[in-house]
Design an enzyme around this catalytic site. Sequence first.
Site, mmCIF file in Angstrom:
data_model
loop_
_atom_site.group_PDB
_atom_site.id
_atom_site.type_symbol
_atom_site.label_atom_id
_atom_site.label_comp_id
_atom_site.label_asym_id
_atom_site.label_seq_id
_atom_site.Cartn_x
_atom_site.Cartn_y
_atom_site.Cartn_z
ATOM 1 N N ASN A 167 42.420 37.307 27.671
ATOM 2 C CA ASN A 167 42.317 38.331 26.347
ATOM 3 C C ASN A 167 43.137 39.974 26.090
ATOM 4 O OD1 ASN A 167 41.329 39.635 28.900
ATOM 5 N ND2 ASN A 167 40.269 40.833 28.213
ATOM 6 N N TYR A 168 44.248 39.860 27.303
ATOM 7 C CA TYR A 168 44.739 40.739 26.931
ATOM 8 C C TYR A 168 46.297 40.500 28.111
ATOM 9 C CZ TYR A 168 42.917 44.562 24.633
ATOM 10 O OH TYR A 168 41.796 45.218 23.801
ATOM 11 N N LYS A 190 49.573 33.094 38.010
ATOM 12 C CA LYS A 190 48.461 32.129 37.059
ATOM 13 C C LYS A 190 48.538 32.453 35.913
ATOM 14 C CE LYS A 190 45.489 29.069 36.237
ATOM 15 N NZ LYS A 190 45.554 29.346 34.914
ATOM 16 N N ASP A 228 41.738 26.739 43.305
ATOM 17 C CA ASP A 228 41.335 26.625 45.357
ATOM 18 C C ASP A 228 42.272 26.596 45.867
ATOM 19 O OD1 ASP A 228 38.453 26.781 44.415
ATOM 20 O OD2 ASP A 228 38.477 24.935 44.606
ATOM 21 N N GLU A 263 38.664 42.500 39.136
ATOM 22 C CA GLU A 263 38.431 42.908 38.054
ATOM 23 C C GLU A 263 37.696 41.910 37.557
ATOM 24 O OE1 GLU A 263 39.023 45.987 37.379
ATOM 25 O OE2 GLU A 263 39.874 46.493 38.834
ATOM 26 N N ARG A 296 36.893 42.273 25.379
ATOM 27 C CA ARG A 296 37.807 42.773 26.012
ATOM 28 C C ARG A 296 36.579 43.027 27.229
ATOM 29 N NH1 ARG A 296 37.057 46.631 22.114
ATOM 30 N NH2 ARG A 296 36.614 48.229 23.966
ATOM 31 N N CYS A 297 36.903 43.100 28.766
ATOM 32 C CA CYS A 297 35.749 43.783 29.861
ATOM 33 C C CYS A 297 34.760 45.045 29.553
ATOM 34 C CB CYS A 297 36.834 44.388 30.816
ATOM 35 S SG CYS A 297 37.716 44.700 31.439
ATOM 36 N N GLU A 390 27.126 39.463 29.569
ATOM 37 C CA GLU A 390 28.225 40.108 29.027
ATOM 38 C C GLU A 390 28.152 39.268 27.612
ATOM 39 O OE1 GLU A 390 32.489 38.955 31.078
ATOM 40 O OE2 GLU A 390 33.143 41.145 30.945
HETATM 41 P P1 NAP Z 1 38.370 33.137 33.518
HETATM 42 O O1 NAP Z 1 37.177 31.808 32.557
HETATM 43 O O2 NAP Z 1 37.242 33.343 35.123
HETATM 44 O O3 NAP Z 1 39.666 33.303 34.036
HETATM 45 C C1 NAP Z 1 40.582 34.224 34.461
HETATM 46 C C2 NAP Z 1 41.812 33.238 35.233
HETATM 47 O O4 NAP Z 1 40.898 33.067 36.106
HETATM 48 C C3 NAP Z 1 42.268 31.872 34.236
HETATM 49 O O5 NAP Z 1 43.763 32.385 34.871
HETATM 50 C C4 NAP Z 1 41.634 30.513 34.836
HETATM 51 O O6 NAP Z 1 42.550 29.394 34.843
HETATM 52 C C5 NAP Z 1 41.368 31.092 36.484
HETATM 53 N N1 NAP Z 1 40.481 30.664 37.155
HETATM 54 C C6 NAP Z 1 39.827 29.817 36.491
HETATM 55 N N2 NAP Z 1 39.077 28.683 37.381
HETATM 56 C C7 NAP Z 1 39.634 29.260 38.431
HETATM 57 C C8 NAP Z 1 39.685 29.198 39.664
HETATM 58 N N3 NAP Z 1 38.262 28.180 40.219
HETATM 59 N N4 NAP Z 1 40.642 29.167 41.229
HETATM 60 C C9 NAP Z 1 41.695 30.349 40.079
HETATM 61 N N5 NAP Z 1 41.306 30.884 39.026
HETATM 62 C C10 NAP Z 1 40.558 30.171 38.260
HETATM 63 O O7 NAP Z 1 38.422 34.331 32.714
HETATM 64 P P2 NAP Z 1 38.455 34.427 31.200
HETATM 65 O O8 NAP Z 1 37.924 33.868 29.949
HETATM 66 O O9 NAP Z 1 40.237 34.144 30.615
HETATM 67 O O10 NAP Z 1 38.456 35.964 30.769
HETATM 68 C C11 NAP Z 1 37.807 36.686 29.914
HETATM 69 C C12 NAP Z 1 36.797 37.416 31.500
HETATM 70 O O11 NAP Z 1 38.240 38.319 32.032
HETATM 71 C C13 NAP Z 1 36.043 38.044 31.398
HETATM 72 O O12 NAP Z 1 34.538 37.856 32.320
HETATM 73 C C14 NAP Z 1 36.305 39.770 31.257
HETATM 74 O O13 NAP Z 1 35.499 40.780 31.175
HETATM 75 C C15 NAP Z 1 36.865 39.367 32.412
HETATM 76 N N6 NAP Z 1 37.899 41.007 32.181
HETATM 77 C C16 NAP Z 1 37.720 42.020 33.365
HETATM 78 C C17 NAP Z 1 38.498 42.829 32.809
HETATM 79 C C18 NAP Z 1 38.413 44.099 33.471
HETATM 80 O O14 NAP Z 1 39.312 45.100 34.219
HETATM 81 N N7 NAP Z 1 37.732 44.285 34.889
HETATM 82 C C19 NAP Z 1 39.932 42.935 32.494
HETATM 83 C C20 NAP Z 1 39.761 41.944 31.463
HETATM 84 C C21 NAP Z 1 38.710 40.850 31.684
HETATM 85 P P3 NAP Z 1 42.074 28.530 33.479
HETATM 86 O O15 NAP Z 1 42.754 29.688 31.632
HETATM 87 O O16 NAP Z 1 43.680 27.888 33.796
HETATM 88 O O17 NAP Z 1 41.128 27.877 33.213
#
Ligand code: NAP
Length: 491
Positions: A167-168, A190, A228, A263, A296-297, A390
């Site tokens: 997202n960012y 990554k 993993d 996060e 955005r989270c 969410e």
């Molecule tokens: P995501 O699907 O969880 O993916 C995040 C990252 O993790 C990507 O690089 C993804 O790779 C990787 N990933 C996926 N499966 C994995 C595994 N088994 N082991 C290690 N890494 C793995 O999240 P997203 O859809 O990109 O982002 C949205 C989420 O981020 C929302 O839930 C949002 O709330 C959260 N977020 C939180 C904050 C905060 O500050 N709390 C800020 C921004 C976003 P791939 O892309 O290759 O699957």
Amino acid sequence: MLSLWNEVSQKQNDIPHFHLLIDGCWKCLSSGEYQDVINPATGEVVARVPLANQQDVENAVTAAHRFFQTLVFDPLERIEIMLRASDILKNYQEEMAKTIVLESGKPISIALSEVDATIERLHLVLEEVRVLYGEYLPGEWVKDTRGKFAIVKRRPLGVVAAIAPFNYPLFIGAAKIIPALLAGNTVVVKPASDTPLSLILFVRILEKAGIPAGSIHVITGSGKEIGDTLVTHSLVRAISFTGSTAVGEHIARLAGMKRLHLELGGKAAALVFKDADIRTTAALLCKGAFRNSGQRCDAVSRVLVEEKVADTLLEALREESQHYFCGDPMDPKTPMGTVINEGAAKRLDALLEDAKNHGASFLAEKKRTGLFYPPHILEINTECRLAWEEIFGPILPVIRVKNEKEAIELANQSEYGLDSCVFTQDIDRAFRVAEKLHDGSITINSIPAHGVGHFPFGGNKRSGIGREGIKYSIDELTELHTIIVSLKEEK
Ligand code: NAP
Ligand code: MG
């Protein structure tokens, strides 16, 4: 089209192909396979990046560990590199913003502010190094430490795995890499598969600024396939992850004794009371829910409004939401672009369908065109999935509450605990409510906004572990090292 791209990619069939960065070399790749990076606004393939495999992860982590052991990365040099990188990034600001738009579908105005925030984040290292000072503890105040003193200092952990969300795509990854390197760690980063390009270019900028080969490595590819291996590798000492709660919890289960900085998801509640300034509140709530298409989270993800002002607020929200419409993401006047991919759009469709089935009434409802998802405002009850899940899209659900007590109860029933906000002109109520809410940050009379991290942010409950921010991120990525000195009596 873009000059930084040419430095780290090569065209094949007219499509730029990017590389992994392992041990200072941009070409190492075991699998020979690539994945497409798609522009969500047009559906076109804008580039291809390597699908790294387990062997690439192994190579990156062992190279990062080897470099960490050589300890040749001088602290003063680290600061100078970050400041130089900040200047270089400024020169590439437009190219970087366009890259973010191409891979994420967000409007150029938001992409430009993301680049600005990253430039500022690099500058803030001067403030950040101050917490790397330690402490001197005299021993004479306690019997068993008499004749001794201790020095407690912070030292780097070793190899940090930095895993970033879509997202960012520039800022969040950069905000992990900068403190990790500054503290003296080495990093394997990554990026998200949907948006790997801006982070690859950021690492290229670090290289141009003089980062030593071996201190940072980039692996692209499916998190499911290689995640993993990365998070369980015995040489990885810390995992700095931003992403979904589901993946964060999966990592936490696997990671064992590694340092975890997670996060995760959010479900920010906005508690609106009868004495709030309704017009200003409505304008802020629309921004909180619809900016970056709600991806955005810290997005406002539910409004809990006191019954007495609910109708007035709903009408004000309807008016304010007219400012939010989807358009060409490259046009500086466009307020909203696309959501990230078809999977995300379908999830939003399902959330709206569920709300309809539970009797929700829609204020602003428009059809999506491809991934261009217009804003939706709807009044819901607590049976709806939208009350608890969410959203991560441009949907603003509103729930009527009887009073302060009910608003606080509903807000705290969420399994998330990242942000919330309170709108009232009664100062006693503002602090009383803020004290009772369970989230990591509570904002009074504005919407949550993590910004560059001058104020620390992070989640409680299922929103994560640890705090991000100037000074705080360094804490997460260092360990305490205590040296105790025993003084001999004079003979
Ligand atoms: P995501 O699907 O969880 O993916 C995040 C990252 O993790 C990507 O690089 C993804 O790779 C990787 N990933 C996926 N499966 C994995 C595994 N088994 N082991 C290690 N890494 C793995 O999240 P997203 O859809 O990109 O982002 C949205 C989420 O981020 C929302 O839930 C949002 O709330 C959260 N977020 C939180 C904050 C905060 O500050 N709390 C800020 C921004 C976003 P791939 O892309 O290759 O699957
Ligand atoms: Mg994409």
